[in-house]
Motif scaffolding. Structure first.
Motif, PDB file in Angstrom:
ATOM      1  N   ARG A  61      56.281  22.211  39.395  1.00 33.05           N
ATOM      2  CA  ARG A  61      57.468  21.907  39.780  1.00 33.05           C
ATOM      3  C   ARG A  61      57.555  22.301  37.515  1.00 33.05           C
ATOM      4  NH1 ARG A  61      61.629  19.805  42.610  1.00 33.05           N
ATOM      5  NH2 ARG A  61      60.448  19.614  45.117  1.00 33.05           N
ATOM      6  N   ALA A  62      56.559  21.537  37.251  1.00 33.82           N
ATOM      7  CA  ALA A  62      56.743  21.197  35.362  1.00 33.82           C
ATOM      8  C   ALA A  62      56.365  23.153  34.747  1.00 33.82           C
ATOM      9  CB  ALA A  62      55.715  21.143  34.585  1.00 33.82           C
ATOM     10  N   PHE A  63      55.997  24.062  35.870  1.00 37.12           N
ATOM     11  CA  PHE A  63      55.196  25.318  35.485  1.00 37.12           C
ATOM     12  C   PHE A  63      57.338  26.017  35.896  1.00 37.12           C
ATOM     13  CE2 PHE A  63      55.796  29.734  37.193  1.00 37.12           C
ATOM     14  CZ  PHE A  63      55.447  30.385  36.754  1.00 37.12           C
ATOM     15  N   HIS A  64      57.324  25.448  36.528  1.00 36.39           N
ATOM     16  CA  HIS A  64      59.213  26.323  37.135  1.00 36.39           C
ATOM     17  C   HIS A  64      60.264  26.545  36.326  1.00 36.39           C
ATOM     18  CE1 HIS A  64      62.037  27.596  40.164  1.00 36.39           C
ATOM     19  NE2 HIS A  64      62.624  26.807  39.695  1.00 36.39           N
ATOM     20  N   SER A  65      60.260  24.942  35.325  1.00 33.55           N
ATOM     21  CA  SER A  65      60.911  23.995  34.567  1.00 33.55           C
ATOM     22  C   SER A  65      60.893  25.076  33.592  1.00 33.55           C
ATOM     23  CB  SER A  65      61.141  22.724  34.833  1.00 33.55           C
ATOM     24  OG  SER A  65      62.209  21.943  33.433  1.00 33.55           O
ATOM     25  N   ALA A  66      59.664  24.971  33.064  1.00 36.55           N
ATOM     26  CA  ALA A  66      59.238  25.885  31.667  1.00 36.55           C
ATOM     27  C   ALA A  66      59.885  27.651  31.809  1.00 36.55           C
ATOM     28  CB  ALA A  66      57.769  25.904  31.248  1.00 36.55           C
ATOM     29  N   PHE A  67      59.128  27.640  33.104  1.00 29.30           N
ATOM     30  CA  PHE A  67      59.305  29.153  32.860  1.00 29.30           C
ATOM     31  C   PHE A  67      61.316  29.425  32.770  1.00 29.30           C
ATOM     32  CE2 PHE A  67      61.175  32.962  35.847  1.00 29.30           C
ATOM     33  CZ  PHE A  67      60.439  33.914  34.827  1.00 29.30           C
ATOM     34  N   GLU A  68      62.463  28.631  33.481  1.00 25.62           N
ATOM     35  CA  GLU A  68      63.832  28.643  33.265  1.00 25.62           C
ATOM     36  C   GLU A  68      64.593  28.412  31.895  1.00 25.62           C
ATOM     37  OE1 GLU A  68      65.940  26.762  37.247  1.00 25.62           O
ATOM     38  OE2 GLU A  68      64.189  26.298  36.092  1.00 25.62           O
ATOM     39  N   ASP A  69      63.218  27.082  31.199  1.00 25.74           N
ATOM     40  CA  ASP A  69      63.957  27.308  29.761  1.00 25.74           C
ATOM     41  C   ASP A  69      63.522  28.405  29.042  1.00 25.74           C
ATOM     42  OD1 ASP A  69      64.724  25.094  30.725  1.00 25.74           O
ATOM     43  OD2 ASP A  69      62.797  24.126  29.709  1.00 25.74           O
ATOM     44  N   LYS A  70      62.367  29.104  29.148  1.00 26.35           N
ATOM     45  CA  LYS A  70      61.839  30.275  28.653  1.00 26.35           C
ATOM     46  C   LYS A  70      62.752  31.504  28.528  1.00 26.35           C
ATOM     47  CE  LYS A  70      57.425  33.021  28.021  1.00 26.35           C
ATOM     48  NZ  LYS A  70      56.103  32.764  27.859  1.00 26.35           N
ATOM     49  N   PHE A  71      63.504  31.599  30.063  1.00 25.92           N
ATOM     50  CA  PHE A  71      64.125  32.844  29.861  1.00 25.92           C
ATOM     51  C   PHE A  71      65.084  33.121  30.447  1.00 25.92           C
ATOM     52  CE2 PHE A  71      59.227  34.189  31.009  1.00 25.92           C
ATOM     53  CZ  PHE A  71      59.347  35.501  30.345  1.00 25.92           C
ATOM     54  N   ASP A  72      65.564  31.469  30.482  1.00 28.66           N
ATOM     55  CA  ASP A  72      67.446  31.292  30.214  1.00 28.66           C
ATOM     56  C   ASP A  72      67.753  31.414  31.474  1.00 28.66           C
ATOM     57  OD1 ASP A  72      70.094  30.034  29.541  1.00 28.66           O
ATOM     58  OD2 ASP A  72      70.398  31.735  28.739  1.00 28.66           O
ATOM     59  N   LEU A  73      67.002  31.171  32.896  1.00 28.18           N
ATOM     60  CA  LEU A  73      67.719  31.119  34.079  1.00 28.18           C
ATOM     61  C   LEU A  73      67.617  30.111  34.617  1.00 28.18           C
ATOM     62  CD1 LEU A  73      64.713  33.695  34.008  1.00 28.18           C
ATOM     63  CD2 LEU A  73      67.239  34.020  34.840  1.00 28.18           C
ATOM     64  N   SER A  74      68.131  29.554  36.235  1.00 30.01           N
ATOM     65  CA  SER A  74      68.441  28.615  37.074  1.00 30.01           C
ATOM     66  C   SER A  74      67.924  28.910  38.114  1.00 30.01           C
ATOM     67  CB  SER A  74      69.697  28.267  36.764  1.00 30.01           C
ATOM     68  OG  SER A  74      70.321  27.409  37.797  1.00 30.01           O
ATOM     69  N   ILE A  75      66.879  29.335  38.701  1.00 25.80           N
ATOM     70  CA  ILE A  75      66.759  29.208  39.608  1.00 25.80           C
ATOM     71  C   ILE A  75      66.218  28.107  40.974  1.00 25.80           C
ATOM     72  CG2 ILE A  75      63.971  30.227  41.484  1.00 25.80           C
ATOM     73  CD1 ILE A  75      63.761  31.509  37.583  1.00 25.80           C
ATOM     74  N   ASN A  76      66.307  28.737  41.985  1.00 28.46           N
ATOM     75  CA  ASN A  76      65.821  27.072  43.235  1.00 28.46           C
ATOM     76  C   ASN A  76      64.872  27.017  43.098  1.00 28.46           C
ATOM     77  OD1 ASN A  76      65.979  26.581  46.777  1.00 28.46           O
ATOM     78  ND2 ASN A  76      67.584  25.284  46.075  1.00 28.46           N
ATOM     79  N   TYR A  77      64.109  25.828  43.012  1.00 25.72           N
ATOM     80  CA  TYR A  77      62.469  25.294  43.415  1.00 25.72           C
ATOM     81  C   TYR A  77      61.981  25.912  44.666  1.00 25.72           C
ATOM     82  CZ  TYR A  77      58.280  23.168  43.035  1.00 25.72           C
ATOM     83  OH  TYR A  77      57.107  22.703  43.279  1.00 25.72           O
ATOM     84  N   GLU A  78      62.959  25.036  45.675  1.00 24.23           N
ATOM     85  CA  GLU A  78      62.036  25.040  46.640  1.00 24.23           C
ATOM     86  C   GLU A  78      62.502  26.627  47.345  1.00 24.23           C
ATOM     87  OE1 GLU A  78      60.778  23.319  48.506  1.00 24.23           O
ATOM     88  OE2 GLU A  78      60.978  20.841  47.266  1.00 24.23           O
ATOM     89  N   GLY A  79      63.368  27.145  47.492  1.00 20.73           N
ATOM     90  CA  GLY A  79      63.308  28.656  47.504  1.00 20.73           C
ATOM     91  C   GLY A  79      62.838  29.479  46.929  1.00 20.73           C
ATOM     92  N   ARG A  80      62.673  29.579  45.617  1.00 20.92           N
ATOM     93  CA  ARG A  80      61.462  29.869  45.131  1.00 20.92           C
ATOM     94  C   ARG A  80      59.865  29.885  45.622  1.00 20.92           C
ATOM     95  NH1 ARG A  80      61.177  33.389  40.463  1.00 20.92           N
ATOM     96  NH2 ARG A  80      63.117  34.266  41.905  1.00 20.92           N
TER      97      ARG A  80
END
Length: 450
Positions: A61-80
């Motif tokens: 989850r920490a990686f997922h959140s950092a990826f969203e911040d780094k690339f200015d994205l909003s991605i559903n965690y459970e879906g991904r």
């Protein structure tokens, strides 16, 4: 990670890419594919930095959140997470997530590296990989970096520097006076028999032996049976690590060269071929000289051991002769492995014109043996005139002739060869063709490659 023996050739990178994209196409919209590929690439680097194969849900989850911040994205965690698991890219076990297959990890790690070559941390990691190519994980990272990289200069320069630096003070084996001691080990070349009836079995044995040499090298290098306090063992391990790293570098650079043959200028191509050929022959010389200079004390111990095994039968001279023939056979077989690995690393129809040009400029027996091994990696008919010329040049060296015979012997087992062609080749090289019938049944079990 990295214990898969399947990661042997960067040409397989295209196969892995096909499988990965195929798995994603059914789960991800086409316009979203590049973002998902980047997600997986970033995750591979995340695992590498954490020195982990899988991570907890919290860390993911920490990686997922950092990826969203780094690339200015909003991605559903459970879906991904569900998408990548269902696509068999990721695997969830015991509430931890990682890549399902080692090749997927290395594929995405190589992709990440290739897109961040300007980052000094990445440059440093590539340098570490090239210094330690004998470590399978680092070798595989370079293998897939070579596959993904669009800046061939960076990858080629790093690999060339790595190969050129190994055994840099050692002269390449030339197969002339430098194998004279091994030539003296035998009066006549040991018999080599091509058995038509056992053709499939021998083909499997050739493959098993070739794979076994590499697995054996890896096994020794990671073995825990060696003591750090034993200086002699440490010297052997260091030598094997250098040899393994050099051969690994040769294979990766050769694969990258074949994959980019149409975009590399002639001067660069010739320089890279020279690095491949001479690097492999330097490693081979380091290996051969260990056996060519068998100390008298060691020979005496071997003779005594053979005497015990034979219940004392045979004179000392006969036992010494038997030992020398066995050493000749073992070293010749392993030398074929070296030559074959270097030749096959760069041998292909597309590279044939460049290799022919290199040989014309650097016409030595050793280079011709490597080139012949590369040519015979294709199912194209063997040029008898070329083979006859090379055989004529090695007639005065039993050791060089033995290696040539193994190159051809392996080829006629690995590829379908016309009967007429097979007979001509075996006659030229003194390989006996044996077609066994039922009447030979009682001797069949005793036949072997010698």
């Amino acid at each position: 990670m990295g214990q898969s023996n399947g990661l042997e050739n960067s040409a397989l990178g295209y196969y892995y890419e096909y499988m990965i994209l195929g798995a994603l196409n059914s789960k991800v919209r086409h316009e979203q594919t590049h973002e998902v590929l980047n997600y997986c690439s970033q995750f591979a680097w995340f695992l590498k930095n954490g020195e982990k194969q899988k991570v907890s849900d919290k860390d993911f989850r920490a990686f997922h959140s950092a990826f969203e911040d780094k690339f200015d994205l909003s991605i559903n965690y459970e879906g991904r997470r569900r998408t990548l698991i269902e696509a068999n890219i990721f695997l969830l076990t015991d509430e931890e997530i990682g890549f399902r297959y080692p090749y997927s990890y290395f594929f995405f790690l190589g992709r990440f590296l290739s897109r961040n070559l300007e980052d000094q941390e990445i440059v440093g990691f590539i340098g570490e990989c090239c210094k330690n190519l004998h470590v399978r994980e680092l070798g595989n990272a370079m293998l897939f970096l070579a596959h993904h990289s669009t800046d061939g200069t960076v990858v080629f320069d790093a690999l060339k520097k790595s190969i050129d630096s190994r055994f840099s003070t050692v002269k390449p084996l030339a197969f002339n006076h430098d194998t004279a001691k091994l030539d003296d080990y035998v009066e006549n070349l040991p018999a080599l028999v091509f058995s038509k009836e056992n053709e499939l079995a021998v083909r499997n044995n050739v493959q098993i032996h070739n794979e076994g040499v590499e697995v054996g090298l890896d096994g020794i290098l990671v073995s825990k049976d060696f003591s750090d306090d034993d200086e002699a063992q440490r010297i052997v391990l260091d030598l094997l690590a250098e040899i393994n790293g050099l051969i690994r570098g040769v294979e990766i650079l050769g694969s990258a060269l074949k994959a980019n043959f149409g975009s590399i200028d002639s001067k660069t191509k010739q320089s890279l071929i020279d690095t491949l050929f001479q690097g492999g022959l330097r490693a081979l010389r380091s290996f051969v000289e260990i056996f060519a200079a068998t100390p008298e004390g060691v020979m005496a111990e071997l003779i005594e051991a053979l005497q015990m095994g034979d219940n004392g039968s045979g004179s000392k001279a006969i036992r010494e002769k038997a030992i020398k023939v066995k050493i000749f056979q073992v070293v010749g077989r392993l030398s074929f492995w070296f030559i074959h690995r270097v030749g096959s690393s760069v041998g292909s129809r597309s590279m044939s014109p460049a290799i022919d040009r290199y040989i014309k400029t650097n016409d030595t027996v050793a280079n011709r043996l490597v080139a012949m091994a590369g040519k015979l990696e294709t199912p194209d008919p063997i040029t008898l005139a070329e083979l006859r010329e090379l055989n004529g040049r090695v007639l005065k060296s039993a050791f060089a002739q033995s290696v040539l015979r193994w190159i051809v012997y392996s080829r006629i087992h690995m590829y379908r060869t016309a009967e007429r062609e097979k007979q001509q080749i075996c006659e030229e090289l003194g390989i006996r063709i044996e077609l066994q019938h039922a009447i030979d049944f009682k001797t069949k079990a005793t036949k072997r490659i010698s």
